[in-house]
Design a protein around this motif. Structure first.
Motif: not given
Length: 234
Positions: A7-12, A47-51, A71-72, A78-80
């Motif tokens: 739920h934090k890193y990827d999504s379909d 990850i979607v906030y990051k994108h 927010k990301s 811990k995501f560099p």
């Protein structure tokens, strides 16, 4: 290795997939709309906030970029690369000290993140921390000898610090890898001039002018050497 949290890193999520496609096609505002739809349904998608933040960054909307990248980072501490992207957004807002603090957190997670060292070199130079700047550029050149622009910045830093022999070494690496760089010739000439090696300075200023007749640094250097033979004044 990062622990995997779907739920934090990827999504379909179909909206996320549509956003990826829109971003790939250069339809950035449409991509943002799709990302926001996905986040409205699942606000834990770090990850979607990051994108989304990165798309805002690409189109120059920095306040929005910072909001989504923060927010990301909140969801992915811990995501560099989330921290890295946020630091660059702060840098473009001229929040240099905050950018440095954030980029240092990247290195706490991964000290071998060479692009983080490179940008810390730029950021420290910006606020006059030349010793720290030099250390970061040296880290990059040590581990990536073909990272030519890092040698250029290292040379500029050494030149400003008065480390003229080191600057000559750095600029000669740039010249070896990119012999069409008038700036490198003009700057290495400055270093030679400061060492009172006038012949070497003159030859490099002239080479800079062969490559770029409008190079004012080279013209000024030759003026200091009282040698305008065959050189157009400006």
């Amino acid at each position: 290795m990062l622990e995997h949290h779907p739920h934090k890193y990827d999504s379909d999520d179909p909206d996320v997939l549509a956003a990826y496609q829109a971003e790939t096609d250069g339809r950035f505002l449409e991509a943002i709309d799709y990302y926001k739809k996905a986040l409205n349904r699942n606000p834990e998608l770090g990850i979607v906030y990051k994108h989304c933040g990165n798309v805002y960054y690409r189109i120059g909307q920095l306040d929005e970029a910072v909001y989504y990248l923060e927010k990301s980072v909140e969801l992915l501490p811990k995501f560099p690369t989330a921290l890295y992207d946020l630091s660059l957004a702060y840098y473009l807002q001229a929040k240099i000290r905050l950018a440095i603090k954030t980029m240092n957190r990247v290195l706490e997670l991964d000290d071998n993140f060479l692009m983080a060292h490179y940008w810390l070199g730029i950021m420290h130079y910006y606020i006059g921390h030349l010793t720290e700047s030099k250390e970061h550029y040296a880290m990059v050149t040590q581990h990536s000898p073909n990272f030519t622009i890092a040698y250029f910045h290292l040379g500029v830093t050494n030149l400003r610090m008065g480390n003229y022999e080191d600057a000559i070494t750095d600029f000669n690496v740039v010249i070896e890898k990119n012999p069409e760089s008038p700036s490198a010739y003009a700057l290495v000439a400055d270093a030679y001039l400061n060492l009172e090696k006038n012949y070497e300075a003159r030859m490099n200023y002239k080479k800079a002018l062969e490559l770029d007749p409008e190079d004012k640094k080279a013209l000024k250097g030759l003026e200091m050497l009282d040698d305008f033979s065959g050189v157009r004044r400006f």
